[in-house]
Motif scaffolding. Structure first.
Motif, PDB file in Angstrom:
ATOM      1  N   THR A  21      -5.539  -0.993  -8.101  1.00  0.00           N
ATOM      2  CA  THR A  21      -4.616  -0.151  -8.848  1.00  0.00           C
ATOM      3  C   THR A  21      -3.206  -0.407  -8.332  1.00  0.00           C
ATOM      4  N   SER A  51       6.638   1.609  -8.517  1.00  0.00           N
ATOM      5  CA  SER A  51       7.042   2.710  -7.635  1.00  0.00           C
ATOM      6  C   SER A  51       8.233   3.484  -8.188  1.00  0.00           C
ATOM      7  N   LYS A  84       0.834  -1.195   0.000  1.00  0.00           N
ATOM      8  CA  LYS A  84       0.000   0.000   0.000  1.00  0.00           C
ATOM      9  C   LYS A  84       0.873   1.250   0.000  1.00  0.00           C
ATOM     10  N   SER A  85       0.492   2.205  -0.822  1.00  0.00           N
ATOM     11  CA  SER A  85       1.288   3.425  -0.940  1.00  0.00           C
ATOM     12  C   SER A  85       0.841   4.526   0.008  1.00  0.00           C
ATOM     13  N   GLY A  86      -0.370   4.385   0.584  1.00  0.00           N
ATOM     14  CA  GLY A  86      -0.934   5.465   1.393  1.00  0.00           C
ATOM     15  C   GLY A  86      -1.646   6.504   0.548  1.00  0.00           C
ATOM     16  N   LYS A  87      -1.698   6.257  -0.751  1.00  0.00           N
ATOM     17  CA  LYS A  87      -2.346   7.208  -1.672  1.00  0.00           C
ATOM     18  C   LYS A  87      -3.493   6.554  -2.439  1.00  0.00           C
ATOM     19  N   GLY A  88      -3.999   5.437  -1.880  1.00  0.00           N
ATOM     20  CA  GLY A  88      -5.147   4.789  -2.506  1.00  0.00           C
ATOM     21  C   GLY A  88      -4.796   3.768  -3.568  1.00  0.00           C
ATOM     22  N   TYR A  89      -3.527   3.483  -3.734  1.00  0.00           N
ATOM     23  CA  TYR A  89      -3.126   2.459  -4.694  1.00  0.00           C
ATOM     24  C   TYR A  89      -1.947   1.677  -4.123  1.00  0.00           C
ATOM     25  N   TYR A  90      -1.555   0.627  -4.844  1.00  0.00           N
ATOM     26  CA  TYR A  90      -0.450  -0.231  -4.426  1.00  0.00           C
ATOM     27  C   TYR A  90       0.749   0.006  -5.350  1.00  0.00           C
ATOM     28  N   ARG A 140       0.959   0.014  -9.285  1.00  0.00           N
ATOM     29  CA  ARG A 140       1.876   0.787 -10.112  1.00  0.00           C
ATOM     30  C   ARG A 140       3.328   0.431  -9.804  1.00  0.00           C
TER      31      ARG A 140
END
Length: 298
Positions: free
Chosen positions: A234, A238, A167-173, A236
């Motif tokens: 979602t 990194s 998890k990125s903390g921004k709503g996506y992985y 992405r």
């Protein structure tokens, strides 16, 4: 009609050895002697149920290895740097099997090898979990042993474990894999068995060869897009650098960072040869369609 020849399979309860043992048992051309330190494991019990001979042995115990390798035609050998994170120990294990196999007249050894990166890069890169296997390959050659090396790429299964989306903390992985936009070879470890079976069936073609395996060569962005499509999440790339990757705090991180630097130099892996040896080997798209539910747990 001659009785089937026996192949001793090391690491029979693990990913690589288990794949090889299952493929040989299903095919039936060879008898399987499953080598394990723990015959009570459920994976070993299943191999026994399917007809494997179970033999307890330890790569650090020379006497047990003599017993395990008596009267076998072939050997599948996999060594595990990560168990002890001790390259010298891994190399000694491989050399011991090489010596015993040569002494007993084993006709074909298929070794799960890798490149000696330190030697290839003139000591600029030190990748211990590769280099040790490269040293073992060299030792087999020095002995003149009838060995084929199969060099695995990144396992697709690593996306469920050490390289899983976070998890990125921004709503996506994100996938924290520092490949800098360079495509990375991959393959399901479960498809190794079919490759090894084909090699053992045609020793005249493959003894003395190093075979780099792959069923897909994708950028991290492409891996992420396929994962997103199958999971509905979602995911992405990194775009993490090897320098930042190396700052993470877990055992072996420096070795992995250097491994990715080597991957970016494009080690030789051959999709066409892999699929010729195992036509049923899965692409990443196919593997994701089967394994997508495993990504839903988080």
């Amino acid at each position: 009609m001659a009785a089937p020849r026996t192949v001793a399979v090391f690491g029979a309860s693990g990913n690589q050895g288990g794949s090889v043992a299952m493929a040989l048992l299903k095919d039936g051309t060879f008898k399987v002697r499953a080598i394990t330190r723990n015959p009570r494991k459920k994976e070993v019990k299943e191999l026994k149920r399917l007809g494997a001979e179970i033999m307890k042995a330890d790569l650090d115990n020379e006497e047990s290895l003599f017993d395990a390798l008596k009267e076998v035609y072939g050997v599948f050998l996999v060594t595990d740097y990560w168990e002890y994170m001790d390259k010298d120990r891994e190399v000694q294990q491989g050399k011991t099997v090489a010596d015993i196999s040569s002494h007993l007249g084993v006709k074909h050894i298929v070794f799960s090898g890798l490149e000696n990166v330190k030697k290839l890069t003139n000591e600029k890169l030190d990748v211990p979990h590769f280099d040790g296997k490269g040293e073992i390959e060299d030792y087999f050659k020095e002995l003149g042993a009838p060995m084929t090396s199969v060099r695995m790429p990144d396992y697709f299964e690593n996306f469920l474990d050490v390289f899983k989306p976070v998890k990125s903390g921004k709503g996506y992985y994100v996938l924290d894999i520092p490949m800098g936009g360079v495509p990375m070879d991959g393959m399901s470890v479960k498809d190794l068995g079919g490759v090894v079976l084909a090699i053992l069936k045609s020793p005249e073609k493959y003894i003395g060869k190093e075979i780099g395996l792959s069923t897909d060569k994708l950028t991290i962005e492409e891996y992420a897009a396929i994962m997103s499509r199958h999971t509905g999440k979602t995911i992405r790339d990194s775009k993490i650098s090897t320098k930042d990757f190396e700052k993470q705090n877990f055992p072996g991180v420096q070795a992995l960072a250097k491994m990715f630097q080597f991957y970016m130099k494009q080690p030789h892996r051959n999709k066409d040869v892999t699929l010729m040896l195992n036509p049923k080997a899965q692409s990443f798209e196919e593997w994701m369609s089967i394994n997508k539910n495993a990504f839903m747990k988080d």
